[in-house]
Scaffold this active site. Structure first.
Site, PDB file in Angstrom:
ATOM      1  N   GLY A 528     -19.901  10.377  91.505  1.00  0.00           N
ATOM      2  CA  GLY A 528     -19.649  10.268  89.988  1.00  0.00           C
ATOM      3  C   GLY A 528     -18.292  11.114  90.206  1.00  0.00           C
ATOM      4  O   GLY A 528     -17.366  11.424  90.941  1.00  0.00           O
ATOM      5  N   GLY A 530     -15.072  12.977  87.263  1.00  0.00           N
ATOM      6  CA  GLY A 530     -14.787  14.031  85.322  1.00  0.00           C
ATOM      7  C   GLY A 530     -13.495  13.881  85.506  1.00  0.00           C
ATOM      8  O   GLY A 530     -12.831  13.146  86.318  1.00  0.00           O
ATOM      9  N   PHE A 532     -11.333  16.562  86.730  1.00  0.00           N
ATOM     10  CA  PHE A 532     -11.350  16.865  87.416  1.00  0.00           C
ATOM     11  C   PHE A 532     -10.995  16.245  88.673  1.00  0.00           C
ATOM     12  O   PHE A 532     -10.236  16.800  89.579  1.00  0.00           O
ATOM     13  CB  PHE A 532     -12.263  18.239  88.049  1.00  0.00           C
ATOM     14  CG  PHE A 532     -13.046  17.253  88.044  1.00  0.00           C
ATOM     15  CD1 PHE A 532     -13.922  17.177  89.515  1.00  0.00           C
ATOM     16  CD2 PHE A 532     -13.989  18.217  87.137  1.00  0.00           C
ATOM     17  CE1 PHE A 532     -15.428  16.435  89.998  1.00  0.00           C
ATOM     18  CE2 PHE A 532     -15.959  17.192  87.109  1.00  0.00           C
ATOM     19  CZ  PHE A 532     -15.894  16.723  88.549  1.00  0.00           C
ATOM     20  N   GLY A 533     -11.597  14.938  88.884  1.00  0.00           N
ATOM     21  CA  GLY A 533     -11.977  13.975  90.178  1.00  0.00           C
ATOM     22  C   GLY A 533     -13.499  14.003  90.352  1.00  0.00           C
ATOM     23  O   GLY A 533     -14.032  13.935  89.888  1.00  0.00           O
ATOM     24  N   VAL A 535     -16.530  13.737  92.166  1.00  0.00           N
ATOM     25  CA  VAL A 535     -17.888  14.004  93.612  1.00  0.00           C
ATOM     26  C   VAL A 535     -18.434  13.438  94.965  1.00  0.00           C
ATOM     27  O   VAL A 535     -18.780  12.279  94.186  1.00  0.00           O
ATOM     28  CB  VAL A 535     -18.714  14.694  92.341  1.00  0.00           C
ATOM     29  CG1 VAL A 535     -19.488  16.004  93.303  1.00  0.00           C
ATOM     30  CG2 VAL A 535     -17.893  15.787  91.013  1.00  0.00           C
ATOM     31  N   ASP A 646     -17.283  24.917  78.531  1.00  0.00           N
ATOM     32  CA  ASP A 646     -17.210  24.000  77.569  1.00  0.00           C
ATOM     33  C   ASP A 646     -18.971  23.658  78.088  1.00  0.00           C
ATOM     34  O   ASP A 646     -18.827  22.787  78.611  1.00  0.00           O
ATOM     35  CB  ASP A 646     -15.905  22.983  78.666  1.00  0.00           C
ATOM     36  CG  ASP A 646     -15.661  21.949  78.844  1.00  0.00           C
ATOM     37  OD1 ASP A 646     -16.442  21.001  78.000  1.00  0.00           O
ATOM     38  OD2 ASP A 646     -15.758  20.895  80.036  1.00  0.00           O
TER      39      ASP A 646
END
Length: 746
Positions: A528, A530, A532-533, A535, A646
């Site tokens: 996946g 997000g 952040f980048g 995975v 979060d």
């Protein structure tokens, strides 16, 4: 589209005509000012206009869309042309349009949509007192003494004269153009245009942040090779200060309206407004032909659009995949006919005139051609150089990529390709107009400079990091069932679910072993992605799996969040917190390695119609209890008091037995022993889960996590998203629950 005399005649005629004033078909009550002061709001039926009436800021709906955005467009032309969008990734639904406003408060500009607040500008500790739209199309936040923030530093898809594209060294700050998704959606698209933050002065068109499609050519002689073919309207300026590198431009004829845009097809289009025809004329498009496409012919090959075939090898090179001389295959580029020996006595240069110089150059402040040649000669990695009296010396290491033969009159450069002196076309250093004495003086001087630079820039960092590199562990050899030095997460479990372990030293894995475990970060291993980048799923030699989180260079999270997560979560030991196994900080990479969660995240089961039946009541209660235990540990029982900030369904991971584990501590904050509340100007997290005092005032505490937990618990019980109520009588799940305690059935 190349400029021609007919176009220039039309432009000249249009300049002399009077400009027409655009009368909008929509009724618009204008403030009549160019400023939004502190405490003032701009509503959907209002705009502000720059002093000379060139640009306008307000709410708009793009194309055929019913969604609305805050943007800037030209005021006095008949075709509404949006040049900047403030909320491109957060649209305003038509049902909420009349309940929206743009407000200047607390030193920043905010967009309010019902009860939600979106930051248009985000500056910590900002003391700006007003937002002003300038006649350049730049929206600035300023006070009496300085500009605090400006839209020119945060462009969307359009580069206006005076705007800057560039980056800050040693940070993730980058200014680039990013295309719209389509004419009706200004959200972040696939294509981008900007400078390479790894160095150099070139501009690139890139797809998906990785694949290069076109480049401007190197900055040499005060211009770009691929931006200055033929007649040019622009005057480009390249600026490199201590920590800032950027490019800007202006128009020689300031009476012309021009703009540069990256469109949703990946084309860089230069527009000029023609008043006579009331239309934007396409002055130039990049890439304009096949040879302008990046690395069209592969390495060490040169592209010539006037030849057939258009690809050919440099002198002394042959096609990498050569079947016969009648059937040449340039898909792999070219290689040297004979290997290049690192010998000054047997090495010279072949001159290639008037070409677009190769990509990935190294610039040196050398103002003498002879010295530039010798510096390349004594460096075994140097395959060629170029020299310009105004631009200095450019060295090219490795393969020579993206060469193009330019037509006469184009701003090309001369490339000197390093070759074996056995070739008759090769010139040896010292021939020509340089005498032996000058060479004898320059060679030792250049060698001394080069050796000093080599020791300072190469050997010293190598020696300094040799010990740390040798200590990097091999991820492939990790055993998740052992308590060895490479693993610090399998310890005994005490009261409150805390894992007892005295070892908090976080292992550092080598980048090569991480790449091998993920099959070189292949798409097939991607779990996946997000903010952040991506995975990836990594497989160890013993058949066990790990999760590899690779922070993207353009991620919203940067070095601060990476350091925060590694330092925090490595010290947090609890069965309801995701376990971190190690990290990697090699080659400018920022990678975290976690224990693998085979059942993905909670939102995958909670909001997916085909999966939600798996979560029966007992599992839902078990998940709620596990999240509560994890929060209780963070807030009261851990060695550090942590506020997550979060907490949401996508940050709750599920292991093979559906046990919940809280993840993603990039936004978390530590509280001191006696502290209970803090304030921040940088509001991070996810709207819908934020407590009112945090979203509105930046105040956060353990109560902020409790509020988010309450929202998450309602989502788990009802199976509905908190933000999934647009278009109904209720703004959110919280609003529905407040009005009626009868929850939706699962």
């Amino acid at each position: 589209m190349a400029p021609n005399s007919a176009i220039h005649r039309r432009i000249a005629e249009s300049v002399s005509e009077n400009r027409l004033s655009w009368s909008s078909e929509l009724s618009c009550l204008c403030i009549g000012s160019d400023t939004i002061s502190t405490g003032q709001s701009l509503f959907p039926n209002q705009t502000i206009i720059s002093k000379q009436g060139k640009f306008e800021l307000g709410f708009f709906a793009p194309g055929n869309s019913s969604n609305h955005y805050v943007g800037i467009w030209y005021k006095n032309i008949s075709v509404r042309t949006v040049v900047w969008v403030g909320n491109r990734n957060y649209f305003i639904r038509s049902s909420n349009y009349n309940n929206s406003r743009l407000e200047m408060s607390n030193g920043n500009l905010y967009l309010y949509v019902d009860l939600e607040r979106i930051g248009i500008s985000s500056v910590e500790a900002s003391n700006a007192t007003e937002a002003v739209i300038l006649d350049t199309g730049n929206l600035v936040l300023r006070n009496a003494s300085a500009i605090i923030w400006q839209s020119f530093d945060h462009p969307t898809d359009t580069w206006l004269p005076g705007g800057q594209l560039g980056f800050r060294r040693f940070s993730d700050t980058e200014s680039q153009l990013v295309s719209w998704r389509n004419p009706d959606d200004p959200a972040t698209g696939v294509y981008s245009f900007g400078m390479d933050p790894n160095g150099g002065s070139e501009l690139f068109i890139t797809a998906n942040d990785t694949r290069r499609l076109w480049r401007s050519g190197v900055w040499q002689g005060g211009t770009f090779t691929s931006l200055s073919d033929g007649v040019n309207f622009y005057n480009f300026t390249y600026v490199s200060t201590g920590d800032t590198v950027y490019l800007t431009y202006n128009v020689y004829d300031e009476s012309l309206l021009t703009r540069i845009q990256i469109d949703y097809f990946g084309r860089l289009i230069h527009y000029v407004w023609l008043e006579g025809s009331q239309a934007w004329n396409i002055y130039r498009v990049q890439p304009s032909d096949a040879c302008k496409s990046y690395a069209m012919c592969g390495p060490n090959a040169i592209c010539d659009i006037n030849s057939s075939p258009i690809c050919g090898c440099l002198n002394g090179f042959v096609p990498r995949f050569m079947q016969t001389w009648d059937s040449l295959d340039f898909s792999g580029g070219c290689v040297r006919r004979r290997p290049l020996e690192c010998s000054e006595e047997r090495t010279g240069y072949i001159t290639v005139n008037n070409i677009r110089l190769p990509a990935n150059s190294e610039s040196l402040e050398i103002r003498r051609d002879g010295v530039c040649e010798i510096v390349c000669l004594v460096n075994c990695s140097c395959n060629g150089y170029s020299y310009d009296s105004r631009g200095g010396c450019l060295l090219f290491m490795g393969d020579l990529v993206d060469l193009e033969r330019l037509s006469n009159g184009s701003a090309g450069g001369n490339l000197y390709v390093r070759m074996e002196s056995l070739d008759s076309a090769v010139t040896r250093p010292g021939n020509g107009n340089r005498n032996v004495l000058a060479l004898a003086i320059a060679l030792p001087l250049a060698a001394a400079i080069l050796i000093s630079c080599f020791c300072l820039c190469y050997l010293w960092p190598k020696l300094k990091t040799k010990e740390s590199r040798e200590s990097h562990q091999n991820l492939l050899l990790l055993d998740l069932n052992s308590n060895g030095p490479a693993h610090n997460k399998r310890a005994s479990v005490g009261n409150n679910g805390e894992e007892k372990s005295n070892q908090y030293e976080l292992p550092i894995f080598s980048f090569s072993s991480i790449a091998m475990s993920t099959n070189n970060f292949s798409i097939a291993n991607k779990l996946g992605e997000g903010g952040f980048g991506p995975v990836y799923k990594g497989e160890l030699l013993n058949g066990q799996f790990v999760a590899v989180k690779r922070l993207s260079r353009r991620s919203g999270q940067g070095l601060e969040e990476f350091r925060n997560e590694t330092e925090l979560i490595a010290k947090l030991q609890h069965r309801n917190l995701v376990g971190i196994l190690g990290c990697c900080i090699e080659n400018d990479e920022k990678i975290l390695v976690y224990e693998y969660m085979p059942n993905k995240s909670l939102d995958f089961f909670l909001f997916e119609p085909t999966k939600k039946e798996i979560l029966d009541w007992s599992r839902r209660v078990h998940i709620i209890e596990g999240i509560a235990q994890g929060l209780l540990y963070l807030h009261h029982y851990s060695r550090l008091r942590i506020v997550h900030r979060d907490l949401k369904a996508s940050n709750i991971l599920l292991d093979g037995e559906m046990n919940p584990k809280i993840s993603d501590f990039g936004m978390a904050r530590i509280f001191g022993g006696n502290d209970s509340q803090a304030n921040t100007k940088r509001i991070v997290g996810t709207y819908g889960y934020m407590s009112p005092e945090y979203a509105m005032e930046g105040l956060f505490s353990v109560k902020s996590d409790v509020f988010a937990f309450g929202v998450l618990m309602l989502e788990i019980i009802s199976g509905k998203k908190n933000t999934g109520f647009y278009g109904s009588d209720y703004l959110s799940l919280l609003g529905y629950v407040s009005a009626d305690f009868n929850l939706y059935p699962i």
